[in-house]
Structure formats: structure tokens, C-alpha cells
Design a protein around this motif. Structure first.
Motif, PDB file in Angstrom:
ATOM      1  N   TYR A  27     -13.948  19.055   7.150  1.00 30.37           N
ATOM      2  CA  TYR A  27     -14.211  17.935   6.635  1.00 30.37           C
ATOM      3  C   TYR A  27     -12.861  17.149   5.860  1.00 30.37           C
ATOM      4  O   TYR A  27     -12.539  17.535   5.002  1.00 30.37           O
ATOM      5  N   ARG A  28     -12.249  16.308   6.625  1.00 27.69           N
ATOM      6  CA  ARG A  28     -11.132  15.645   6.317  1.00 27.69           C
ATOM      7  C   ARG A  28     -11.063  14.183   6.720  1.00 27.69           C
ATOM      8  O   ARG A  28     -10.864  13.813   8.131  1.00 27.69           O
ATOM      9  N   VAL A  29     -11.591  13.292   6.033  1.00 30.97           N
ATOM     10  CA  VAL A  29     -11.831  11.708   6.278  1.00 30.97           C
ATOM     11  C   VAL A  29     -10.451  11.324   6.266  1.00 30.97           C
ATOM     12  O   VAL A  29     -10.108  10.290   7.389  1.00 30.97           O
ATOM     13  N   ASP A  30      -9.518  11.619   5.465  1.00 32.84           N
ATOM     14  CA  ASP A  30      -8.055  10.986   5.315  1.00 32.84           C
ATOM     15  C   ASP A  30      -7.043  11.567   6.239  1.00 32.84           C
ATOM     16  O   ASP A  30      -7.266  12.700   6.387  1.00 32.84           O
ATOM     17  N   VAL A  31      -6.366  10.958   6.893  1.00 34.36           N
ATOM     18  CA  VAL A  31      -5.182  11.341   7.762  1.00 34.36           C
ATOM     19  C   VAL A  31      -4.153  11.578   7.028  1.00 34.36           C
ATOM     20  O   VAL A  31      -3.710  10.850   6.171  1.00 34.36           O
ATOM     21  N   ASP A  32      -3.582  13.040   7.346  1.00 33.54           N
ATOM     22  CA  ASP A  32      -2.468  13.447   6.414  1.00 33.54           C
ATOM     23  C   ASP A  32      -1.265  12.717   7.065  1.00 33.54           C
ATOM     24  O   ASP A  32      -0.781  13.406   7.865  1.00 33.54           O
ATOM     25  N   GLU A  33      -0.699  11.626   6.488  1.00 30.54           N
ATOM     26  CA  GLU A  33       0.609  10.996   6.846  1.00 30.54           C
ATOM     27  C   GLU A  33       1.769  11.728   6.656  1.00 30.54           C
ATOM     28  O   GLU A  33       1.799  12.611   5.803  1.00 30.54           O
ATOM     29  N   GLY A  45      -3.285  17.013  18.028  1.00 28.83           N
ATOM     30  CA  GLY A  45      -4.801  16.461  17.839  1.00 28.83           C
ATOM     31  C   GLY A  45      -5.586  18.123  17.743  1.00 28.83           C
ATOM     32  O   GLY A  45      -5.278  19.032  17.920  1.00 28.83           O
ATOM     33  N   VAL A  46      -6.816  17.829  17.309  1.00 32.95           N
ATOM     34  CA  VAL A  46      -7.657  19.186  17.373  1.00 32.95           C
ATOM     35  C   VAL A  46      -7.877  19.979  18.526  1.00 32.95           C
ATOM     36  O   VAL A  46      -8.245  21.266  18.281  1.00 32.95           O
ATOM     37  N   LEU A  47      -7.729  19.424  19.670  1.00 31.04           N
ATOM     38  CA  LEU A  47      -8.008  20.357  20.881  1.00 31.04           C
ATOM     39  C   LEU A  47      -6.969  21.415  20.871  1.00 31.04           C
ATOM     40  O   LEU A  47      -7.308  22.614  21.026  1.00 31.04           O
ATOM     41  N   TYR A  48      -5.626  20.990  20.500  1.00 36.08           N
ATOM     42  CA  TYR A  48      -4.415  21.968  20.541  1.00 36.08           C
ATOM     43  C   TYR A  48      -4.391  22.620  19.251  1.00 36.08           C
ATOM     44  O   TYR A  48      -4.219  23.932  19.249  1.00 36.08           O
ATOM     45  N   ASN A  49      -4.736  22.127  18.344  1.00 35.54           N
ATOM     46  CA  ASN A  49      -4.803  22.779  16.890  1.00 35.54           C
ATOM     47  C   ASN A  49      -5.821  23.722  16.471  1.00 35.54           C
ATOM     48  O   ASN A  49      -5.433  24.976  16.483  1.00 35.54           O
ATOM     49  N   LEU A  50      -7.123  23.339  16.670  1.00 42.38           N
ATOM     50  CA  LEU A  50      -8.077  24.434  16.534  1.00 42.38           C
ATOM     51  C   LEU A  50      -8.750  24.983  17.783  1.00 42.38           C
ATOM     52  O   LEU A  50      -9.151  25.889  17.938  1.00 42.38           O
ATOM     53  N   GLY A  51      -8.868  24.061  18.951  1.00 40.48           N
ATOM     54  CA  GLY A  51      -9.441  24.383  20.031  1.00 40.48           C
ATOM     55  C   GLY A  51      -8.608  25.429  20.958  1.00 40.48           C
ATOM     56  O   GLY A  51      -9.401  26.403  21.476  1.00 40.48           O
ATOM     57  N   GLY A  79      -7.617   7.405  12.138  1.00 37.02           N
ATOM     58  CA  GLY A  79      -6.953   8.601  12.961  1.00 37.02           C
ATOM     59  C   GLY A  79      -6.176   7.962  14.157  1.00 37.02           C
ATOM     60  O   GLY A  79      -6.760   6.859  14.772  1.00 37.02           O
ATOM     61  N   ARG A  80      -5.208   8.867  14.529  1.00 37.18           N
ATOM     62  CA  ARG A  80      -4.382   8.290  15.837  1.00 37.18           C
ATOM     63  C   ARG A  80      -4.684   9.354  16.869  1.00 37.18           C
ATOM     64  O   ARG A  80      -4.309   9.150  18.053  1.00 37.18           O
ATOM     65  N   VAL A  81      -5.009  10.726  16.691  1.00 40.35           N
ATOM     66  CA  VAL A  81      -5.142  11.575  17.590  1.00 40.35           C
ATOM     67  C   VAL A  81      -6.667  12.076  17.426  1.00 40.35           C
ATOM     68  O   VAL A  81      -7.200  11.956  16.805  1.00 40.35           O
ATOM     69  N   GLU A  82      -7.060  12.733  18.697  1.00 46.47           N
ATOM     70  CA  GLU A  82      -8.499  13.151  18.869  1.00 46.47           C
ATOM     71  C   GLU A  82      -8.925  14.019  17.560  1.00 46.47           C
ATOM     72  O   GLU A  82      -7.825  14.797  17.314  1.00 46.47           O
ATOM     73  N   ASP A  83      -9.917  13.650  16.854  1.00 46.73           N
ATOM     74  CA  ASP A  83     -10.252  14.765  15.810  1.00 46.73           C
ATOM     75  C   ASP A  83     -11.788  15.190  15.837  1.00 46.73           C
ATOM     76  O   ASP A  83     -12.357  15.663  15.086  1.00 46.73           O
ATOM     77  N   ASN A  84     -12.361  15.276  17.211  1.00 55.09           N
ATOM     78  CA  ASN A  84     -13.442  15.650  17.523  1.00 55.09           C
ATOM     79  C   ASN A  84     -13.589  16.024  19.053  1.00 55.09           C
ATOM     80  O   ASN A  84     -12.919  15.406  20.087  1.00 55.09           O
ATOM     81  N   LYS A  99     -16.805  23.518  20.042  1.00 50.40           N
ATOM     82  CA  LYS A  99     -16.972  22.196  19.344  1.00 50.40           C
ATOM     83  C   LYS A  99     -16.318  22.389  18.309  1.00 50.40           C
ATOM     84  O   LYS A  99     -16.091  23.263  17.346  1.00 50.40           O
ATOM     85  N   SER A 100     -15.524  20.988  17.734  1.00 48.31           N
ATOM     86  CA  SER A 100     -14.781  20.934  16.477  1.00 48.31           C
ATOM     87  C   SER A 100     -14.703  19.515  16.138  1.00 48.31           C
ATOM     88  O   SER A 100     -14.776  18.759  16.991  1.00 48.31           O
ATOM     89  N   GLY A 101     -14.658  19.539  14.972  1.00 48.29           N
ATOM     90  CA  GLY A 101     -14.630  18.034  14.382  1.00 48.29           C
ATOM     91  C   GLY A 101     -14.082  18.071  12.918  1.00 48.29           C
ATOM     92  O   GLY A 101     -14.291  18.938  12.284  1.00 48.29           O
ATOM     93  N   TYR A 102     -13.477  16.733  12.569  1.00 46.46           N
ATOM     94  CA  TYR A 102     -12.925  16.558  11.048  1.00 46.46           C
ATOM     95  C   TYR A 102     -13.791  16.043  10.279  1.00 46.46           C
ATOM     96  O   TYR A 102     -13.620  15.948   9.116  1.00 46.46           O
ATOM     97  N   LEU A 103     -15.103  15.692  10.722  1.00 47.04           N
ATOM     98  CA  LEU A 103     -15.829  15.078   9.718  1.00 47.04           C
ATOM     99  C   LEU A 103     -17.396  15.690   9.719  1.00 47.04           C
ATOM    100  O   LEU A 103     -18.580  15.095  10.156  1.00 47.04           O
TER     101      LEU A 103
END
Length: 229
Positions: A27-33, A45-51, A79-84, A99-103
Motif C-alpha cells: 500500500y503506497r499511494v504516494d510516488v517516491d520522487e 515498474g512493479v512487474l520488473y520490481n516485484l513480479g 504514478g508514471r509506471v505500472e503499479d498493478n 498479481k501485484s498492486g501498490y493500492l
């Protein structure tokens, strides 16, 4: 948790497995600038990061799939990159859903397995990362032991007996990976994780991007002659 599921699959506790579902949510609503993972660049993006971890686990369990389908989205307002993402890997008689998501503020099961003999459902994450953040060491006693409230539930039939209850999560340590690296460099032992395995994970990710872009299922037969797991 993964080592427990790996043993469960190997020992055929659910008989013929038909559905495997894994979640890696945050759960991360804010983007880590300023974080490179939030920028539109190769490998973000989340696919490379967690996927990548989830795909690696699926390949370790089931090998190379026949087809891949993926749906990617940007859900956070800034968001600028896929987060779900939802990634489906198809095997003969088996559907693997990742499945993976930031919300995701209220986490559901981390693993769901269904077979012809029964099911296994597991909540909670591997405790090692949280322990490291608290300053704990993998050398401490009882490292990697998961609290009983997070043990998975097994409901199946074994040797004609209906069994329903909790399965104690196997202890694990990240140190095993690094010990193997040491042994490979100093003692010439075989690497547990081969470079080709990283290549396969990336190939699945790129096939997933192609699936999302073209809105279709991607057949992976063309890769079979190039990679082996």
C-alpha cells in the motif's frame, strides 16, 4: 512460505494441481520522487520490481509455460509506471496467476493453491525482510521462524483420510543463497541459481509487456529451443 509450498507440490499433497495463485501487494499511494523505480525507464515498474520474484518462483515450481497473458495498469494518481499487474501463465491442465498492486491496504491471501484432492491457502509474508529492518541478524537463533498465526491452511485428502488444519511454515534464510555463491567461487561448486534462469524471467516479463500491448495471449513455443529450465 515458498519453500513450504515447493515441498507441498513436490510431495503431491493436493494431487493434480489445477490453480496456483500468488500475490505480492503493498500500500503506497504516494510516488517516491527521485526513486529510479518510479521513472519510465527499462526495468522499472512493479512487474520488473516485484513480479520478477513471483515469476521466478513459478518457473522453479512448474518450468516453462505454454502461454502468457498480462494486464498492466497505472492506478496511483501521480504514478508514471505500472503499479498493478495480473499475469497468467498457462500450462497443460494448470493455470498460474500472479498479481501485484501498490493500492492494496487490506491484504488477502499470499498464496492460493487448488488441486483435485484439496486446497492450500497462505496469508502473511516471509518474516526475514521485516526482521532485517529491525536490525536483526540471520545468525540469530530461530531466524526465519514464522509466527503460527500466519501458517497456511491445508484441506486435502491423503491416503484416503480427510485432513484439515494448519501447516507449519518451514524455516528459511537468505544466507543460503550467499553461502552457495561463496562455495561456487571458492570451492567450485555448482550455482543453485543459473544465469539462464534470470534470462527466462526477463523473457516472461517481455512476453507479458507484449501481451498487454497487443491485448492477446502470447504463445511461448518459439522460446523453447532457446531456453531450458
Amino acid at each position: 512460505d515458498f519453500l513450504t509450498i515447493k515441498k507441498m507440490v513436490k510431495d503431491n499433497l493436493l494431487s493434480k494441481l489445477v490453480n496456483y495463485e500468488a500475490h505480492y501487494d503493498r500500500y503506497r499511494v504516494d510516488v517516491d520522487e527521485g526513486n529510479w523505480k518510479e521513472e519510465r525507464k527499462p526495468g522499472t515498474g512493479v512487474l520488473y520490481n516485484l513480479g520478477s520474484h513471483m515469476i521466478d518462483q513459478a518457473l522453479a515450481l512448474f518450468g516453462w509455460p505454454n502461454e502468457v497473458f498480462a494486464d498492466l495498469s497505472v492506478q496511483r494518481p501521480a504514478g508514471r509506471v505500472e503499479d498493478n499487474f495480473e499475469l497468467i501463465m498457462y500450462y497443460d491442465g494448470l493455470k498460474v496467476t500472479l498479481k501485484s498492486g501498490y493500492l492494496v491496504r487490506e491484504a488477502g491471501p499470499r498464496y492460493i493453491l487448488h488441486g483435485t484432492a484439496g486446497s492450500f491457502v497462505k496469508y502473511g509474508a516471509d518474516p526475514q525482510e521485516a526482521l532485517l529492518k529491525k536490525g536483526k541478524s540471520p545468525l540469530e537463533e530461530n531466524w526465519g521462524t514464522e509466527p503460527s498465526e500466519y501458517w497456511g491452511k491445508l484441506n486435502t485428502v491423503l491416503a484416503g483420510l480427510h485432513i484439515e488444519g494448519k501447516v507449519e511454515t518451514l524455516r528459511a534464510s537468505y544466507m543460503g543463497f550467499y553461502d552457495n555463491i561463496f562455495d561456487a567461487i571458492r570451492l567450485g561448486k555448482t550455482l543453485d541459481v543459473q544465469p539462464a534462469q534470470a534470462f527466462q524471467v526477463i523473457a516472461i516479463i517481455e512476453a507479458a509487456y507484449k501481451s498487454h500491448s497487443e491485448k492477446r495471449t502470447i504463445e511461448l513455443a518459439a522460446f523453447n529451443d532457446e531456453v531450458s529450465y
